[in-house]
Every structure is written in C-alpha cells, then in structure tokens.
Enzyme design. Structure first.
Site, PDB file in Angstrom:
ATOM      1  N   GLU A   1      35.480  45.589  55.293  1.00  0.00           N
ATOM      2  CA  GLU A   1      36.640  45.982  56.111  1.00  0.00           C
ATOM      3  C   GLU A   1      36.438  45.492  57.539  1.00  0.00           C
ATOM      4  O   GLU A   1      35.348  45.624  58.100  1.00  0.00           O
ATOM      5  CB  GLU A   1      36.823  47.506  56.148  1.00  0.00           C
ATOM      6  CG  GLU A   1      37.275  48.144  54.853  1.00  0.00           C
ATOM      7  CD  GLU A   1      37.440  49.659  54.979  1.00  0.00           C
ATOM      8  OE1 GLU A   1      37.680  50.131  56.112  1.00  0.00           O
ATOM      9  OE2 GLU A   1      37.325  50.355  53.964  1.00  0.00           O
TER      10      GLU A   1
ATOM     11  N   GLU B   1      46.739  56.615  57.302  1.00  0.00           N
ATOM     12  CA  GLU B   1      45.369  56.511  57.811  1.00  0.00           C
ATOM     13  C   GLU B   1      44.749  57.898  57.993  1.00  0.00           C
ATOM     14  O   GLU B   1      44.596  58.401  59.099  1.00  0.00           O
ATOM     15  CB  GLU B   1      45.354  55.732  59.130  1.00  0.00           C
ATOM     16  CG  GLU B   1      45.583  54.237  58.962  1.00  0.00           C
ATOM     17  CD  GLU B   1      44.422  53.547  58.263  1.00  0.00           C
ATOM     18  OE1 GLU B   1      43.275  54.041  58.373  1.00  0.00           O
ATOM     19  OE2 GLU B   1      44.663  52.514  57.606  1.00  0.00           O
ATOM     20  N   TRP B   2      44.427  58.515  56.865  1.00  0.00           N
ATOM     21  CA  TRP B   2      43.700  59.778  56.847  1.00  0.00           C
ATOM     22  C   TRP B   2      44.343  60.831  57.757  1.00  0.00           C
ATOM     23  O   TRP B   2      45.539  61.027  57.706  1.00  0.00           O
ATOM     24  CB  TRP B   2      42.226  59.557  57.194  1.00  0.00           C
ATOM     25  CG  TRP B   2      41.603  58.438  56.397  1.00  0.00           C
ATOM     26  CD1 TRP B   2      41.022  57.296  56.876  1.00  0.00           C
ATOM     27  CD2 TRP B   2      41.526  58.324  54.963  1.00  0.00           C
ATOM     28  NE1 TRP B   2      40.590  56.486  55.849  1.00  0.00           N
ATOM     29  CE2 TRP B   2      40.880  57.097  54.661  1.00  0.00           C
ATOM     30  CE3 TRP B   2      41.926  59.140  53.903  1.00  0.00           C
ATOM     31  CZ2 TRP B   2      40.635  56.676  53.357  1.00  0.00           C
ATOM     32  CZ3 TRP B   2      41.686  58.720  52.596  1.00  0.00           C
ATOM     33  CH2 TRP B   2      41.040  57.503  52.345  1.00  0.00           C
TER      34      TRP B   2
ATOM     35  N   PHE C   1      47.693  49.359  60.998  1.00  0.00           N
ATOM     36  CA  PHE C   1      46.652  48.385  60.676  1.00  0.00           C
ATOM     37  C   PHE C   1      47.185  47.171  59.929  1.00  0.00           C
ATOM     38  O   PHE C   1      46.460  46.197  59.745  1.00  0.00           O
ATOM     39  CB  PHE C   1      45.569  49.034  59.821  1.00  0.00           C
ATOM     40  CG  PHE C   1      44.493  49.739  60.596  1.00  0.00           C
ATOM     41  CD1 PHE C   1      43.418  49.039  61.115  1.00  0.00           C
ATOM     42  CD2 PHE C   1      44.552  51.111  60.803  1.00  0.00           C
ATOM     43  CE1 PHE C   1      42.422  49.684  61.823  1.00  0.00           C
ATOM     44  CE2 PHE C   1      43.549  51.768  61.513  1.00  0.00           C
ATOM     45  CZ  PHE C   1      42.486  51.051  62.018  1.00  0.00           C
TER      46      PHE C   1
ATOM     47  N   TYR D   1      34.680  47.975  62.799  1.00  0.00           N
ATOM     48  CA  TYR D   1      35.904  48.009  63.599  1.00  0.00           C
ATOM     49  C   TYR D   1      35.637  47.858  65.087  1.00  0.00           C
ATOM     50  O   TYR D   1      36.523  47.432  65.828  1.00  0.00           O
ATOM     51  CB  TYR D   1      36.660  49.319  63.325  1.00  0.00           C
ATOM     52  CG  TYR D   1      37.264  49.349  61.943  1.00  0.00           C
ATOM     53  CD1 TYR D   1      38.514  48.793  61.690  1.00  0.00           C
ATOM     54  CD2 TYR D   1      36.572  49.892  60.867  1.00  0.00           C
ATOM     55  CE1 TYR D   1      39.065  48.798  60.421  1.00  0.00           C
ATOM     56  CE2 TYR D   1      37.112  49.903  59.583  1.00  0.00           C
ATOM     57  CZ  TYR D   1      38.354  49.344  59.372  1.00  0.00           C
ATOM     58  OH  TYR D   1      38.890  49.333  58.112  1.00  0.00           O
TER      59      TYR D   1
ATOM     60  N   ASN E   1      32.500  54.410  49.519  1.00  0.00           N
ATOM     61  CA  ASN E   1      33.000  53.897  50.790  1.00  0.00           C
ATOM     62  C   ASN E   1      32.674  54.892  51.898  1.00  0.00           C
ATOM     63  O   ASN E   1      33.116  56.045  51.859  1.00  0.00           O
ATOM     64  CB  ASN E   1      34.519  53.686  50.731  1.00  0.00           C
ATOM     65  CG  ASN E   1      35.077  53.162  52.041  1.00  0.00           C
ATOM     66  OD1 ASN E   1      35.081  51.966  52.297  1.00  0.00           O
ATOM     67  ND2 ASN E   1      35.557  54.058  52.902  1.00  0.00           N
ATOM     68  N   GLU E   2      31.842  54.470  52.844  1.00  0.00           N
ATOM     69  CA  GLU E   2      31.541  55.245  54.057  1.00  0.00           C
ATOM     70  C   GLU E   2      31.252  56.721  53.781  1.00  0.00           C
ATOM     71  O   GLU E   2      31.878  57.610  54.372  1.00  0.00           O
ATOM     72  CB  GLU E   2      32.706  55.134  55.041  1.00  0.00           C
ATOM     73  CG  GLU E   2      33.086  53.717  55.417  1.00  0.00           C
ATOM     74  CD  GLU E   2      34.288  53.667  56.369  1.00  0.00           C
ATOM     75  OE1 GLU E   2      34.906  54.722  56.607  1.00  0.00           O
ATOM     76  OE2 GLU E   2      34.591  52.581  56.865  1.00  0.00           O
TER      77      GLU E   2
ATOM     78  N   HIS F   1      36.489  56.725  47.538  1.00  0.00           N
ATOM     79  CA  HIS F   1      36.963  56.292  48.849  1.00  0.00           C
ATOM     80  C   HIS F   1      37.616  57.479  49.563  1.00  0.00           C
ATOM     81  O   HIS F   1      38.841  57.627  49.589  1.00  0.00           O
ATOM     82  CB  HIS F   1      37.956  55.135  48.707  1.00  0.00           C
ATOM     83  CG  HIS F   1      38.182  54.371  49.974  1.00  0.00           C
ATOM     84  ND1 HIS F   1      38.229  52.994  50.027  1.00  0.00           N
ATOM     85  CD2 HIS F   1      38.372  54.772  51.247  1.00  0.00           C
ATOM     86  CE1 HIS F   1      38.434  52.587  51.259  1.00  0.00           C
ATOM     87  NE2 HIS F   1      38.540  53.673  52.030  1.00  0.00           N
TER      88      HIS F   1
ATOM     89  N   TRP G   1      41.293  44.505  56.770  1.00  0.00           N
ATOM     90  CA  TRP G   1      41.982  45.783  56.574  1.00  0.00           C
ATOM     91  C   TRP G   1      43.190  45.808  57.498  1.00  0.00           C
ATOM     92  O   TRP G   1      43.026  45.835  58.703  1.00  0.00           O
ATOM     93  CB  TRP G   1      41.047  46.958  56.916  1.00  0.00           C
ATOM     94  CG  TRP G   1      41.686  48.271  56.604  1.00  0.00           C
ATOM     95  CD1 TRP G   1      42.542  48.986  57.392  1.00  0.00           C
ATOM     96  CD2 TRP G   1      41.564  49.000  55.379  1.00  0.00           C
ATOM     97  NE1 TRP G   1      42.949  50.125  56.762  1.00  0.00           N
ATOM     98  CE2 TRP G   1      42.367  50.154  55.510  1.00  0.00           C
ATOM     99  CE3 TRP G   1      40.877  48.796  54.182  1.00  0.00           C
ATOM    100  CZ2 TRP G   1      42.476  51.102  54.491  1.00  0.00           C
ATOM    101  CZ3 TRP G   1      40.984  49.739  53.187  1.00  0.00           C
ATOM    102  CH2 TRP G   1      41.773  50.879  53.343  1.00  0.00           C
TER     103      TRP G   1
END
Length: 588
Positions: free
Chosen positions: A401, A446-447, A455, A347, A237-238, A193, A439
C-alpha cells in the site's frame, strides 16, 4: 530535612540532565539518517525504469542504475492496485456497520451518517466489474483484495469452518476472484484486514487463544476453496495497528474504553496489545505452514504498516525511537522466518511528542493526517533489507500500500512520482522489491474516518448513485503502469502544477481534528476543514531535515502542553480539545 530536600532536588536535576544528554546524543539518529537518498540525475529524460531490471548494489548512484542496463537483471516488477472488503463490499453485515451506527447518540465513525448511501460502500460485492474494469484500464497486472472472515463464517465455528461456512458466499467470492483473472490481473488475497467477526468480538477477539485455532481453520478452508485463484497470499494486514486501535484506544470496534490502569499496561506483554499480538504471531506462523502444505509454489506474506516516526522536540527522542521500533519491527522480528515476502504499507511520517501526535505547521499532510516524506520509504526499505537479509536471505519485498488522500488531486500526483523514485532508488541499492500497489482505485470507506479522506485515483459521486470520475492521477498512474517509467517531464509538470497552486494561496480539505496546540487525536471530522498547502520541497532527495536548535526550541512548546494538561487534570477539566488547529483556516 532541608539537607534531604536539597539532595532530592539535586538527584532530580541530575537525572534530568542525564536524560537531556541522552536525548541530545540519540538525536543524531534523526539528524543524519543511516541511508540518505542517493544522487538523482535530474538531467536525464527517464528518471526510473522499473521494467529495465533490478541492479546490483555496487552501482554508484541512482542515475547510473537508471542508465546502465549492463548492471541489471531482467525485471519481473509489477504495478497493482489494492482494496479491502470493509472498504468496498455492500451487503456486508460486519462489525464496522454496527460501530458506525453509534450508541447512545455517539457516532464514532465520522463522515458516515452525513453522506449518501454509506452502507453500500462501493457495491463491490454485487458490481465488482465497475472497479475491476477501472483497474484493468490502468494497465496494472496485480489486484489486491480480501475475503471477509465474518461474511463467510457468520457464526462461531464450534464444529469447524467447513460445517459453518456459507457456501453461497464462498461461491460468490470465487466468482469475484475469477473476474479479476478475466480482467487480466493476478490475485493478491488478504485473509484478515481490520475486520474481525462479530462472534469473535463477543469473547475478546485476538486476546482469546481460541481465535488462533478458528483463524487457522479458516485459512485451511480458504486454501481449499480459493487456492487455485490466488497468486499472492497475505495472512494479516497491519495487525499491530488493528490491535492498538481496537484493544487499546477503543477507537475501532468494539469501541471499548480501557480503565486508566489497563491503558497504562496495554502496550506491555501483560496488556491487551501483548496478548493479542502473541495470538496473531502464532496464527500467522501456523497459517504460513498451512498455505505451504502440498504447494511448494505458494507465495505467502503480510501487509505491514511502516512509517518514519520523528520527535517533535529534543526531549521526545526516546519516545520516538521506542515507537519506531514498536511500529516497524516488533512483530516482523517474530515472524520473518515464516515470510516469503514482506509487504510494506507506507504512507509517510508522523511527528510524535510525549504530549501527543503533532500537526507541524511546516509539514505537508494528507487529508487523513499522514506527513509527506518520500525519503522515508527509501530509508525504511534499506533498513529492512539490512536487518533481515542475513536472517532471511531470500525474503522479497512488495509495496502493498502507498497512497495519498487528496480530494483536489493536487498533491497526489507528485506524491506518487516521488515515492516511486524512492522505490526505484532502493532497487538500485540491491533491495529485492517485487512490485508496487497503489492505495486505492476509488474513494471508499476509510475506517473510523468514514468517507472524509479521498484516497481514490477515481472520484465517487455518492449523491449520484456512486458514479465514478477518474482523476488526473488515474491517468498518470496509467502512464507509469503501462510503460514502467517515471520521466523528468512528468516530475517537472506535476511539481510545477503544485507550485502554481501554492503561489495562488491554494487550500485543500483536511479531515483530522486538532487542538489549540496542533495536537491531532484519533478523532476525524464529519465535515473537513480547509488547510493551506505548505510551501516546502518534500520531493525525493530534497527534503531538508531540521537542525538541533529547532528540536531544542520545540521542547519549550512541549513543556507548555504538559503544564496545560496537568492544570486541566488537577482542575478536573481535562478533555480532548477538538477545535481546529491554527494551521486550519476555514471550514469547507
């Protein structure tokens, strides 16, 4: 010479007209979606009942599906919550910690150094019960979390994962997974992830083939150690998002910026994206087989970022279509034969131009810059089902998500309801959807956006020892997860609350930087600015798509941006402009 020049000009003009004609023809794809939302009977008290059963695609309308149980089969639909190690685990010496520390006075992770206790994240490693208890009390039955590859295997596993793995870390993860079960929830476990071990970054990460064998060995070891705890496996994940931001743009660890030539070819099969994605595709296919060895009941899938990418102007149509295919279908087309379920992370929408990603003034956005578009989730679910139902008839779908960053919790509540209505509408049209995971539980890291986007269904006071405060959306999700229904009363109440806020000139934080043309770059903000809540009806089935004239007029704006950029390049002054856009009104 004059005749040659005239011929060249005529050829260029002809090519432009042909391109414009092609754009105008392809624009129909965006003006009239292939799967428009079905009718919703707004007079019914119950707008969606997820526990009533999944219905056949022959049902005439969404309203019929909600009130016609004779057309439905018993439902195993579940509600859940999702998170990830890099977001929540403390005592984690990963690549993101190094990246956030900055280099030479540059700090690529925003809203991190200026907040309390940033490196502690949410203390999920040492105190998982805090968030697990909050998750359990919503009534969800599935909890998605991950194990950090670099925490378990802290050095390059030249002699194999078994000999290199930290056994104390493995036992601690077992304890956390058991705690999820103790709280009455099933485990959905993510194996990769957005966080690659630091030792793998040193030799090129996923662009180097040895990462494939290391990862497959890690998956085999994870199966042996954690298999008895896991109900759903997610290998990646993504990954396409991870590769673009890590290997192409340099906005994620290790933060390496490519040369101009490397940037131009990055998304091609010969560039960093192509090499890394080839490795990840191979790693997933082998890992799928590993997880199924000796376990016929293994349920293996991925969590795949999808979105509706729309053109800003008429001449942006080909770019939007190509980007939509790259983001939504590129890697699934390679692995659909090795999926038990396809997890979709949705999203919203993005407005794309050849000049950049646009912050449209008449669209609503999350704090992190994702456009609100519930219809898009329905459109994509049907598009995926149409694309893969023949090639992979038993493929199931899970919304792995879906969420909205909103510190004020004004838009998150209607956002949640409208996206659930989109999911239920897709089920009524025959899309086999197993469940929905929101999510996320609590505000987290957040990154590269740091702690700016909020969130969480639960607010976290980082200045008060990470104390939790459930938001109104937490209790709304609890109502839905425990009953399985979305009601007309809920929908009217939350939309009325939002409209009252708009009528009072409501403002909310926005974490994304934009230039004077309202172009959003990858940069986030240490301190959010305030953006006015947009007066637009974006509810499911009510979103009005712009007409062709709007796209034509916007092309003039795109031309202005390109001329401006060309002038800056020629004058040696080109740089990203991080001043807030005109739609952002004042600093928080």
């Amino acid at each position: 010479m004059a005749r040659l020049l005239a011929c060249c000009c005529a050829a260029v003009w002809g090519a432009f007209l042909l391109y414009a004609l092609t754009c105008a023809t392809l624009l129909a794809f965006f003006l009239w979606p292939a799967s428009p939302p079905p009718l919703l009977d707004e007079g019914k008290d119950v707008l969606a009942d997820f526990f009533a059963g999944s219905c056949s695609p022959s049902v005439d309308s969404f309203a019929d599906a909600s009130n016609n149980p004779g057309n439905c089969e018993p439902s195993n639909f579940f509600f859940g919550l999702a998170t990830a190690p890099a977001h929540v685990e403390d005592n984690l010496n990963d690549s993101w910690i190094d990246f956030a520390g900055g280099k030479d006075g540059h700090f690529p992770v925003r809203a991190w150094n200026n907040v309390p206790l940033p490196d502690q994240r949410l203390r999920f490693w040492t105190e998982p019960d805090i968030d697990l208890r909050l998750a359990k009390e919503t009534g969800v039955t599935v909890f998605r979390l991950g194990i950090d590859w670099g925490r378990i295997v802290a050095a390059e596993p030249i002699n194999g994962t078994e000999k290199t793995a930290d056994k104390a870390v493995v036992e601690h993860y077992k304890w956390i997974l058991q705690r999820v079960h103790d709280h009455g929830m099933q485990v959905m476990l993510t194996l990769f992830h957005h966080s690659i071990p630091k030792w793998a970054m040193s030799y090129g990460g996923w662009t180097d083939k040895r990462t494939v064998s290391y990862f497959v060995d890690f998956v085999r070891y994870a199966k042996e150690q954690f298999g008895s705890y896991v109900d759903y496996w997610i290998t990646f994940n993504e990954p396409h998002i991870f590769v673009i931001l890590s290997h192409c743009s340099g906005d994620w660890p290790p933060g390496k910026k490519l040369s101009t030539m490397e940037s131009l070819i990055c998304l091609t099969p010969f560039g960093q994206f192509g090499k890394a994605m080839d490795s990840i595709i191979r790693a997933h296919i082998i890992s799928y087989d590993v997880l199924h060895e000796g376990d016929s009941k293994a349920f293996v899938g991925i969590a795949h970022n999808v979105g509706v990418i729309k053109p800003f102007g008429l001449l942006d149509v080909p770019v939007a279509l190509a980007s939509r295919w790259l983001m939504n279908f590129h890697w699934i087309d390679h692995i659909y034969g090795h999926l038990d379920f396809c997890g979709l992370n949705y999203y919203g929408q993005e407005i794309l131009s050849v000049a950049g990603l646009i912050l449209a003034e008449d669209e609503e956005y999350s704090e992190g810059g994702r456009g609100v578009y519930p219809d898009g989730l329905y459109e994509l679910l049907l598009e995926f089902q149409q694309r893969y139902k023949v090639r992979r008839p038993n493929l199931r779908y899970i919304i792995t998500e879906n969420g909205f960053s909103d510190a004020r919790d004004i838009l998150r509540r209607p956002y949640l309801l409208e996206h659930l209505l989109a999911v239920h509408a897709a089920i009524s049209q025959g899309v086999p959807i197993e469940g929905y995971l929101h999510w996320t539980v609590t505000d987290n890291w957040e990154w590269a956006d740091g702690y700016c986007p909020k969130f969480g269904l639960v607010d976290v006071d980082r200045g008060d020892n990470l104390k939790r405060y459930p938001r109104p959306s937490y209790y709304l999700y609890k109502e839905i997860a425990t009953t399985g229904i979305v009601t007309r009363k809920q929908r009217e109440r939350e939309w009325a609350t939002l409209q009252a806020e708009i009528n009072q000139g409501g403002m909310r934080p926005f974490c994304r930087s934009a230039d004077q043309f309202n172009r959003m770059w990858a940069d986030s903000l240490d301190i959010p600015v305030m953006r006015r809540i947009v007066e637009r009806d974006w509810r499911f089935g009510k979103y009005q798509i712009h007409g062709s004239m709007t796209y034509l007029l916007r092309s003039v704006e795109v031309a202005k941006m390109l001329f401006h950029d060309a002038f800056c390049v020629l004058s040696g002054k080109f740089a990203k402009l991080n001043a807030p856009s005109q739609t952002v009104d004042e600093e928080l």
